[in-house]
Motif scaffolding. Structure first.
Motif, PDB file in Angstrom:
ATOM      1  N   MET A  89      22.584 -28.828 -39.618  1.00  0.00           N
ATOM      2  CA  MET A  89      21.181 -28.462 -39.821  1.00  0.00           C
ATOM      3  C   MET A  89      20.216 -29.571 -39.416  1.00  0.00           C
ATOM      4  SD  MET A  89      21.297 -26.276 -43.364  1.00  0.00           S
ATOM      5  CE  MET A  89      19.634 -25.657 -43.087  1.00  0.00           C
ATOM      6  N   ARG A  90      20.749 -30.709 -38.963  1.00  0.00           N
ATOM      7  CA  ARG A  90      19.871 -31.817 -38.564  1.00  0.00           C
ATOM      8  C   ARG A  90      20.262 -32.374 -37.197  1.00  0.00           C
ATOM      9  NH1 ARG A  90      16.856 -29.944 -41.363  1.00  0.00           N
ATOM     10  NH2 ARG A  90      15.937 -30.650 -43.329  1.00  0.00           N
ATOM     11  N   MET A  91      21.042 -31.612 -36.434  1.00  0.00           N
ATOM     12  CA  MET A  91      21.451 -32.098 -35.122  1.00  0.00           C
ATOM     13  C   MET A  91      20.242 -32.223 -34.198  1.00  0.00           C
ATOM     14  SD  MET A  91      23.929 -33.329 -33.556  1.00  0.00           S
ATOM     15  CE  MET A  91      25.115 -33.380 -32.226  1.00  0.00           C
ATOM     16  N   TRP A  92      19.235 -31.397 -34.409  1.00  0.00           N
ATOM     17  CA  TRP A  92      18.031 -31.458 -33.578  1.00  0.00           C
ATOM     18  C   TRP A  92      17.225 -32.726 -33.849  1.00  0.00           C
ATOM     19  CZ3 TRP A  92      13.321 -31.396 -36.182  1.00  0.00           C
ATOM     20  CH2 TRP A  92      13.363 -30.983 -37.512  1.00  0.00           C
ATOM     21  N   PRO A 107      31.193 -29.192 -46.060  1.00  0.00           N
ATOM     22  CA  PRO A 107      31.324 -28.091 -45.091  1.00  0.00           C
ATOM     23  C   PRO A 107      30.075 -27.896 -44.237  1.00  0.00           C
ATOM     24  CG  PRO A 107      32.132 -27.429 -47.253  1.00  0.00           C
ATOM     25  CD  PRO A 107      31.465 -28.747 -47.446  1.00  0.00           C
ATOM     26  N   ALA A 108      28.955 -28.512 -44.625  1.00  0.00           N
ATOM     27  CA  ALA A 108      27.727 -28.395 -43.841  1.00  0.00           C
ATOM     28  C   ALA A 108      27.825 -29.146 -42.516  1.00  0.00           C
ATOM     29  CB  ALA A 108      26.537 -28.923 -44.643  1.00  0.00           C
ATOM     30  N   TYR A 109      28.813 -30.034 -42.393  1.00  0.00           N
ATOM     31  CA  TYR A 109      28.984 -30.798 -41.161  1.00  0.00           C
ATOM     32  C   TYR A 109      29.909 -30.074 -40.185  1.00  0.00           C
ATOM     33  CZ  TYR A 109      26.965 -34.823 -43.601  1.00  0.00           C
ATOM     34  OH  TYR A 109      26.129 -35.668 -44.285  1.00  0.00           O
ATOM     35  N   THR A 110      29.726 -30.383 -38.903  1.00  0.00           N
ATOM     36  CA  THR A 110      30.636 -29.905 -37.864  1.00  0.00           C
ATOM     37  C   THR A 110      31.412 -31.110 -37.329  1.00  0.00           C
ATOM     38  OG1 THR A 110      29.187 -28.071 -37.230  1.00  0.00           O
ATOM     39  CG2 THR A 110      30.805 -28.793 -35.610  1.00  0.00           C
ATOM     40  N   ILE A 111      32.724 -30.949 -37.167  1.00  0.00           N
ATOM     41  CA  ILE A 111      33.590 -32.026 -36.697  1.00  0.00           C
ATOM     42  C   ILE A 111      34.081 -31.680 -35.291  1.00  0.00           C
ATOM     43  CG2 ILE A 111      35.493 -33.556 -37.316  1.00  0.00           C
ATOM     44  CD1 ILE A 111      33.443 -33.003 -39.588  1.00  0.00           C
ATOM     45  N   LEU A 112      33.949 -32.622 -34.368  1.00  0.00           N
ATOM     46  CA  LEU A 112      34.417 -32.436 -33.001  1.00  0.00           C
ATOM     47  C   LEU A 112      35.517 -33.450 -32.700  1.00  0.00           C
ATOM     48  CD1 LEU A 112      30.958 -32.124 -31.174  1.00  0.00           C
ATOM     49  CD2 LEU A 112      32.353 -30.287 -32.159  1.00  0.00           C
ATOM     50  N   LYS A 113      36.623 -32.979 -32.126  1.00  0.00           N
ATOM     51  CA  LYS A 113      37.718 -33.859 -31.737  1.00  0.00           C
ATOM     52  C   LYS A 113      37.857 -33.823 -30.208  1.00  0.00           C
ATOM     53  CE  LYS A 113      41.170 -30.212 -32.578  1.00  0.00           C
ATOM     54  NZ  LYS A 113      42.417 -29.849 -33.283  1.00  0.00           N
ATOM     55  N   ASN A 134      16.891 -32.446 -27.220  1.00  0.00           N
ATOM     56  CA  ASN A 134      16.046 -31.275 -26.933  1.00  0.00           C
ATOM     57  C   ASN A 134      16.907 -30.035 -26.713  1.00  0.00           C
ATOM     58  OD1 ASN A 134      13.560 -32.551 -27.112  1.00  0.00           O
ATOM     59  ND2 ASN A 134      13.539 -33.150 -24.973  1.00  0.00           N
ATOM     60  N   ALA A 135      18.051 -30.212 -26.043  1.00  0.00           N
ATOM     61  CA  ALA A 135      18.968 -29.074 -25.849  1.00  0.00           C
ATOM     62  C   ALA A 135      19.559 -28.618 -27.182  1.00  0.00           C
ATOM     63  CB  ALA A 135      20.074 -29.468 -24.877  1.00  0.00           C
ATOM     64  N   PHE A 136      19.873 -29.581 -28.059  1.00  0.00           N
ATOM     65  CA  PHE A 136      20.373 -29.218 -29.386  1.00  0.00           C
ATOM     66  C   PHE A 136      19.322 -28.394 -30.137  1.00  0.00           C
ATOM     67  CE2 PHE A 136      23.024 -33.384 -29.399  1.00  0.00           C
ATOM     68  CZ  PHE A 136      24.012 -32.768 -28.645  1.00  0.00           C
ATOM     69  N   ARG A 137      18.059 -28.822 -30.006  1.00  0.00           N
ATOM     70  CA  ARG A 137      16.975 -28.116 -30.699  1.00  0.00           C
ATOM     71  C   ARG A 137      16.837 -26.687 -30.171  1.00  0.00           C
ATOM     72  NH1 ARG A 137      12.795 -31.394 -29.387  1.00  0.00           N
ATOM     73  NH2 ARG A 137      13.371 -32.767 -31.100  1.00  0.00           N
ATOM     74  N   LYS A 138      16.869 -26.534 -28.854  1.00  0.00           N
ATOM     75  CA  LYS A 138      16.696 -25.214 -28.249  1.00  0.00           C
ATOM     76  C   LYS A 138      17.835 -24.264 -28.612  1.00  0.00           C
ATOM     77  CE  LYS A 138      14.119 -26.917 -24.231  1.00  0.00           C
ATOM     78  NZ  LYS A 138      14.164 -27.162 -22.767  1.00  0.00           N
ATOM     79  N   GLY A 142      17.844 -20.142 -36.186  1.00  0.00           N
ATOM     80  CA  GLY A 142      17.064 -20.140 -37.410  1.00  0.00           C
ATOM     81  C   GLY A 142      15.597 -19.936 -37.103  1.00  0.00           C
ATOM     82  N   MET A 143      14.851 -19.483 -38.112  1.00  0.00           N
ATOM     83  CA  MET A 143      13.447 -19.144 -37.916  1.00  0.00           C
ATOM     84  C   MET A 143      12.539 -20.380 -37.937  1.00  0.00           C
ATOM     85  SD  MET A 143      13.428 -15.933 -37.388  1.00  0.00           S
ATOM     86  CE  MET A 143      11.691 -15.520 -37.593  1.00  0.00           C
ATOM     87  N   THR A 144      12.853 -21.351 -38.787  1.00  0.00           N
ATOM     88  CA  THR A 144      12.019 -22.541 -38.920  1.00  0.00           C
ATOM     89  C   THR A 144      12.908 -23.785 -38.874  1.00  0.00           C
ATOM     90  OG1 THR A 144      12.170 -22.683 -41.340  1.00  0.00           O
ATOM     91  CG2 THR A 144      10.443 -21.247 -40.421  1.00  0.00           C
ATOM     92  N   SER A 145      12.283 -24.957 -38.738  1.00  0.00           N
ATOM     93  CA  SER A 145      13.048 -26.203 -38.654  1.00  0.00           C
ATOM     94  C   SER A 145      13.887 -26.443 -39.905  1.00  0.00           C
ATOM     95  CB  SER A 145      12.110 -27.394 -38.417  1.00  0.00           C
ATOM     96  OG  SER A 145      11.159 -27.516 -39.465  1.00  0.00           O
ATOM     97  N   ASP A 146      13.457 -25.898 -41.046  1.00  0.00           N
ATOM     98  CA  ASP A 146      14.225 -26.065 -42.283  1.00  0.00           C
ATOM     99  C   ASP A 146      15.526 -25.269 -42.273  1.00  0.00           C
ATOM    100  OD1 ASP A 146      12.386 -27.794 -43.400  1.00  0.00           O
ATOM    101  OD2 ASP A 146      11.256 -26.203 -44.386  1.00  0.00           O
TER     102      ASP A 146
END
Length: 398
Positions: A89-92, A107-113, A134-138, A142-146
């Motif tokens: 939820m904060r990658m952007w 569990p809110a995190y994503t893990i990449l190997k 910017n690509a992560f944001r796009k 979700g409807m809002t930044s929250d």
């Protein structure tokens, strides 16, 4: 290093700036070609980890102290050293990092190997690059930044350019050198701030006596007067922000995504001038308080602004910001919800303080000012180093 165009007439796909000896094209791939998702669970006894915005993956105990929570961690995700971990939820905002530890995360995190051999330092920096953020944001949903959320099915499709592993490692080594310089400068700034806090606290508590003269009890209102001049932004008094860390500063520096003033030509703002004392009436508990060291500006009317009369500005500002005084001020906070808290000027001005004569205030204020000037100078160097790094990274990635 040499300057290379990503469109130099020979079809070479490369960043504007790269190290000598590397001539190969950078390859266009999907993040999913480089990273697979790790979804292992069921190791609740491993160390808890967290992702910070500026320092990457940290032990939660280093951030919050000992974990005494009783929450069920059986569903927490396993992280191994070298995994890329990010807050979905904060990658952007750039909340990602390579883990230097084995552990577990929410569990809110994503893990990449990694699927292929890579340089972790290169990808740690790449994932902080403005263009990729910017690509992560796009691609966040979700409807809002929250509520924006970037899960693996979204991030794996994002395309990136990457060089050979040897060039990745060269870039990673350079970034590590720059980061070491920045870290050293940050330690110096933090040490100066700690020294100032200790010095000021000792002087104002009279543990260090500069004079034997008695200090008298008075109120903040004996020296501060409310100031409420409303005007439009002008070239002489531009629209600015007021922050806990930067004081009066440019709006663009306050917001990561820039700041667009839609009504600046018609809305009246509060004017402040150099040496004014300011606090945020609804955000005081996070430190939005202090002197205007910028100059003439206009700021939001959520701030209370005061002129200082009959007291040394540096001295009176430090007195007010001492923890015992701040506790007394916060007792006057009104409102039921955090976003609705407010401390009215008349209550703020009624708080009692102890101060010496004006000549001694000025002597103490001059000492505080000297230390603060050193802090500002070193902080400016730190800011410039971080801006230089950001500019270099923009040229070292495609």
């Amino acid at each position: 290093m040499s300057n290379v165009s990503s469109s130099n007439g020979q079809g070479v796909i490369a960043p504007k700036l790269r190290f000598n000896g590397f001539l190969e094209d950078w390859e266009l791939v999907r993040i999913g070609d480089v990273y697979a998702e790790r979804s292992e669970r069921g190791a609740e006894n491993m160390d808890l980890l967290s992702v910070t915005m500026t320092e990457g993956v940290k032990m939660r105990s280093d951030i919050e102290g000992k974990d005494n929570s009783s929450e069920d961690k059986s569903n927490y995700k396993i992280v191994y050293t070298g995994d890329m971990v990010y807050n979905s939820m904060r990658m952007w905002q750039g909340a990602s990092g390579i883990s230097p530890y084995d552990g577990i995360v929410s569990p809110a995190y994503t893990i990449l190997k990694p699927r292929i051999p890579i340089s972790n330092g290169f990808f740690a920096a790449l994932f902080k690059n403005e263009r990729l953020i910017n690509a992560f944001r796009k691609n966040s949903q979700g409807m809002t930044s929250d509520t924006w959320n970037l899960k693996y099915p979204q991030i794996e499709t994002i395309k990136i350019h990457i060089p050979s592993v040897s060039e990745q490692e060269k870039i990673s080594e350079f970034i590590a050198l720059v980061d070491a310089k920045i870290a050293k400068q940050r330690i110096l700034v933090d040490s100066l701030k700690k020294y100032k806090r200790g010095l000021v606290s000792s002087i104002l508590s009279e543990k260090i006596k500069i004079s034997d003269e008695p200090w008298e009890e008075c109120t903040i209102g004996d020296f501060l007067a409310s100031k409420s001049i409303k005007q439009l932004p002008t070239e002489e008094a531009p629209l600015m922000a007021f922050t806990a860390t930067g004081g009066v500063c440019d709006k663009g520096e306050r917001y990561d995504r820039g700041f667009l003033v839609k009504d600046a030509s018609t809305k009246l703002y509060k004017r402040t001038d150099y040496g004014d004392f300011i606090y945020s009436s609804n955000n005081l508990d996070v430190g939005s308080i202090g002197l205007n060291l910028y100059g003439s500006a206009v700021i939001s009317d959520v701030y209370e602004i005061f002129s200082i009369n009959g007291a040394d500005p540096w001295f009176i500002s430090e007195v007010i910001q001492q923890k015992p005084i701040m506790r007394d001020i916060l007792k006057y906070r009104q409102g039921c919800l955090y976003g609705q808290y407010r401390i009215y000027a008349e209550d703020f001005l009624s708080v009692k303080i102890r101060i010496p004569s004006l000549p001694l205030q000025s002597k103490i204020g001059a000492l505080i000012s000297q230390v603060e000037s050193k802090i500002l100078a070193e902080q400016g160097l730190l800011d410039n180093l971080e801006k230089c790094k950001a500019a270099l990274l923009q040229m070292m990635f495609i």
